[in-house]
Design an enzyme around this catalytic site. Structure first.
Site, PDB file in Angstrom:
ATOM      1  N   LYS A  86     -30.052  23.820 -20.367  1.00 42.60           N
ATOM      2  CA  LYS A  86     -30.446  25.021 -21.118  1.00 42.60           C
ATOM      3  C   LYS A  86     -30.982  26.144 -20.228  1.00 42.60           C
ATOM      4  O   LYS A  86     -30.791  27.315 -20.519  1.00 42.60           O
ATOM      5  CB  LYS A  86     -31.499  24.654 -22.166  1.00 42.60           C
ATOM      6  CG  LYS A  86     -30.934  23.860 -23.323  1.00 42.60           C
ATOM      7  CD  LYS A  86     -31.998  23.655 -24.378  1.00 42.60           C
ATOM      8  CE  LYS A  86     -31.455  22.850 -25.542  1.00 42.60           C
ATOM      9  NZ  LYS A  86     -32.432  22.741 -26.630  1.00 42.60           N
TER      10      LYS A  86
ATOM     11  N   ASP B 119     -32.595  27.826 -31.086  1.00 43.18           N
ATOM     12  CA  ASP B 119     -33.680  26.880 -31.377  1.00 43.18           C
ATOM     13  C   ASP B 119     -34.825  27.587 -32.104  1.00 43.18           C
ATOM     14  O   ASP B 119     -35.487  27.000 -32.970  1.00 43.18           O
ATOM     15  CB  ASP B 119     -34.221  26.258 -30.079  1.00 43.18           C
ATOM     16  CG  ASP B 119     -33.302  25.168 -29.533  1.00 43.18           C
ATOM     17  OD1 ASP B 119     -32.516  24.603 -30.322  1.00 43.18           O
ATOM     18  OD2 ASP B 119     -33.367  24.883 -28.320  1.00 43.18           O
TER      19      ASP B 119
HETATM   20  P1  NAP Z   1     -37.966  20.172 -21.515  1.00 41.09           P
HETATM   21  O1  NAP Z   1     -37.670  21.603 -21.288  1.00 41.09           O
HETATM   22  O2  NAP Z   1     -37.550  19.164 -20.507  1.00 41.09           O
HETATM   23  O3  NAP Z   1     -39.563  20.035 -21.760  1.00 41.09           O
HETATM   24  C1  NAP Z   1     -40.159  18.770 -21.908  1.00 41.09           C
HETATM   25  C2  NAP Z   1     -41.589  18.947 -22.379  1.00 41.09           C
HETATM   26  O4  NAP Z   1     -42.127  17.652 -22.695  1.00 41.09           O
HETATM   27  C3  NAP Z   1     -42.530  19.562 -21.342  1.00 41.09           C
HETATM   28  O5  NAP Z   1     -43.508  20.303 -22.018  1.00 41.09           O
HETATM   29  C4  NAP Z   1     -43.114  18.312 -20.677  1.00 41.09           C
HETATM   30  O6  NAP Z   1     -44.361  18.533 -20.060  1.00 41.09           O
HETATM   31  C5  NAP Z   1     -43.301  17.439 -21.895  1.00 41.09           C
HETATM   32  N1  NAP Z   1     -43.411  16.010 -21.640  1.00 41.09           N
HETATM   33  C6  NAP Z   1     -42.446  15.197 -21.151  1.00 41.09           C
HETATM   34  N2  NAP Z   1     -42.898  13.924 -21.099  1.00 41.09           N
HETATM   35  C7  NAP Z   1     -44.189  13.944 -21.543  1.00 41.09           C
HETATM   36  C8  NAP Z   1     -45.184  12.958 -21.717  1.00 41.09           C
HETATM   37  N3  NAP Z   1     -44.966  11.660 -21.431  1.00 41.09           N
HETATM   38  N4  NAP Z   1     -46.386  13.333 -22.206  1.00 41.09           N
HETATM   39  C9  NAP Z   1     -46.615  14.634 -22.510  1.00 41.09           C
HETATM   40  N5  NAP Z   1     -45.716  15.619 -22.376  1.00 41.09           N
HETATM   41  C10 NAP Z   1     -44.498  15.279 -21.896  1.00 41.09           C
HETATM   42  O7  NAP Z   1     -37.309  19.654 -22.872  1.00 41.09           O
HETATM   43  P2  NAP Z   1     -37.049  20.487 -24.229  1.00 41.09           P
HETATM   44  O8  NAP Z   1     -35.644  20.944 -24.259  1.00 41.09           O
HETATM   45  O9  NAP Z   1     -38.153  21.470 -24.403  1.00 41.09           O
HETATM   46  O10 NAP Z   1     -37.178  19.329 -25.311  1.00 41.09           O
HETATM   47  C11 NAP Z   1     -38.453  18.867 -25.717  1.00 41.09           C
HETATM   48  C12 NAP Z   1     -38.288  18.013 -26.973  1.00 41.09           C
HETATM   49  O11 NAP Z   1     -37.774  18.824 -28.034  1.00 41.09           O
HETATM   50  C13 NAP Z   1     -37.303  16.859 -26.780  1.00 41.09           C
HETATM   51  O12 NAP Z   1     -37.860  15.736 -27.413  1.00 41.09           O
HETATM   52  C14 NAP Z   1     -36.058  17.328 -27.513  1.00 41.09           C
HETATM   53  O13 NAP Z   1     -35.324  16.258 -28.056  1.00 41.09           O
HETATM   54  C15 NAP Z   1     -36.665  18.171 -28.630  1.00 41.09           C
HETATM   55  N6  NAP Z   1     -35.744  19.204 -29.132  1.00 41.09           N
HETATM   56  C16 NAP Z   1     -35.352  19.110 -30.416  1.00 41.09           C
HETATM   57  C17 NAP Z   1     -34.511  20.068 -30.952  1.00 41.09           C
HETATM   58  C18 NAP Z   1     -34.084  19.950 -32.371  1.00 41.09           C
HETATM   59  O14 NAP Z   1     -33.157  20.653 -32.778  1.00 41.09           O
HETATM   60  N7  NAP Z   1     -34.733  19.111 -33.151  1.00 41.09           N
HETATM   61  C19 NAP Z   1     -34.070  21.142 -30.161  1.00 41.09           C
HETATM   62  C20 NAP Z   1     -34.503  21.206 -28.841  1.00 41.09           C
HETATM   63  C21 NAP Z   1     -35.333  20.218 -28.328  1.00 41.09           C
HETATM   64  P3  NAP Z   1     -44.440  18.994 -18.496  1.00 41.09           P
HETATM   65  O15 NAP Z   1     -44.223  20.488 -18.511  1.00 41.09           O
HETATM   66  O16 NAP Z   1     -45.795  18.591 -18.114  1.00 41.09           O
HETATM   67  O17 NAP Z   1     -43.352  18.250 -17.790  1.00 41.09           O
END
Ligand code: NAP
Length: 300
Positions: free
Chosen positions: A87, A123
């Site tokens: 992304k 999103d």
């Molecule tokens: P991303 O850019 O990789 O960001 C990941 C986030 O999760 C960061 O804030 C990271 O913190 C945090 N994180 C990871 N492991 C963690 C842990 N063990 N404890 C606390 N924080 C943790 O990913 P993203 O695209 O934003 O996606 C995040 C979530 O949203 C995923 O679960 C994804 O499936 C979901 N999502 C859902 C939709 C939907 O349509 N429902 C759409 C997009 C995303 P750090 O900055 O400290 O690494």
């Protein structure tokens, strides 16, 4: 049609897809992508709308993204979705960026227009529509505690600013990232008050207590051993709690919220609405949302 295509298939697309009808002209690029629910939703929408095209999954590694994005406009594609880990990495490959995508700094939708790649982010609007669908509320005036500062959190935070939520507290595992994110949001013109909060400081628990809406936009809780980001006893019955995660459908985070009497919902509704918004960008027409939802319900 194969369950998952690869870059090697794109390089040899004519031969690989010779027998496929309707032609594959849309798809999601990601890694992993095998479990993506987007093809079921989008193919149901395409069939319902009488559009002669299919949507497929593409397993593309980070180092393959640039070439894949260079190939698809030559292969008669209409558009793409991008998921983890592409992304943010896809930004430099775009010929144009929509204002929302530029502001969020991440793309989940690409429109191919006259051979050019135009990047969008659905999103943010997907989250907004999901909150309306699940809780019959808009984000306007809400006090929101947002957990995370990655791509999904950035989209959600921006939407809260756009819709003028009253307050927005941001917590992230890496505190520096939460501070940077909150500083970026401060640059936007909005009446929303934004604060970066830390687990150890005096503002974290008052923020939990004051929030009307708590959103998990981290990828925590995916694994059994992750500890809860909000202590279970801190949820209250008057709160709305949204988890962007939808696999598993009931995370420990949502179970704790429900046990406290809060209204809670998982990320399937956001998935549905971001997909519908992508369809609307590609085809400039309303998405058949009920058909897309039914396709998702079959899988959930
Ligand atoms: P991303 O850019 O990789 O960001 C990941 C986030 O999760 C960061 O804030 C990271 O913190 C945090 N994180 C990871 N492991 C963690 C842990 N063990 N404890 C606390 N924080 C943790 O990913 P993203 O695209 O934003 O996606 C995040 C979530 O949203 C995923 O679960 C994804 O499936 C979901 N999502 C859902 C939709 C939907 O349509 N429902 C759409 C997009 C995303 P750090 O900055 O400290 O690494």
């Amino acid at each position: 049609m194969k369950h998952v295509y690869t870059l090697a298939d794109l390089r040899n697309w004519g031969a690989v897809t010779r027998e496929i009808s309707p032609p594959i002209r849309l798809g999601v690029l990601g890694n992993p992508v095998r479990h993506s629910l987007s093809p079921q939703m989008q193919n149901a929408a395409l069939r319902e709308s009488g559009i002669d095209a299919q949507y497929a999954r593409f397993q593309i590694r980070a180092e393959e993204l640039r070439e894949a994005l260079r190939l698809v406009p030559q292969l008669n594609f209409l558009g793409l979705n991008l998921t983890i880990p592409h992304k943010i990495a896809a930004l430099p490959s775009m010929d144009q960026l929509d204002a929302t995508a530029r502001c969020i700094g991440a793309i989940n939708t690409v429109m191919i227009r006259d051979g050019m790649l135009v990047g969008f982010n659905t999103d943010a609007i997907g989250f907004s529509r999901a909150v309306q669908m699940e809780f019959e509320r808009t984000l306007a005036g809400l006090k929101v505690l947002l957990l995370g500062a990655g791509g999904a959190a950035r989209a959600i935070g921006m939407q809260c600013m756009l819709e003028k939520s009253q307050k927005l507290w941001i917590w992230n595992r890496s505190q520096e990232r939460a501070r940077e994110f909150s500083a970026k949001l401060h640059e936007l013109e909005s009446s929303t008050h934004v604060y970066a909060v830390e687990r150890d400081d005096a503002s974290f628990y008052p923020a939990i207590a004051a929030a009307n809406l708590i959103v998990n936009a981290t990828s925590a809780d995916m694994h059994e051993d992750d500890t809860l980001l909000i202590p279970p006893e801190r949820f209250t019955p008057d709160q709305l709690v949204y988890d962007t995660i939808y696999t598993p459908p009931r995370t420990k985070f949502l179970e704790a919220a429900a046990a406290a009497g809060a209204r809670s919902a998982n990320g399937l509704s956001m998935l549905l609405h971001q997909a519908a918004a992508s369809f609307e960008i590609w085809f400039d027409r309303r998405a058949p949302i009920n058909v897309m939802r039914a396709a998702l319900d079959c899988l959930a």
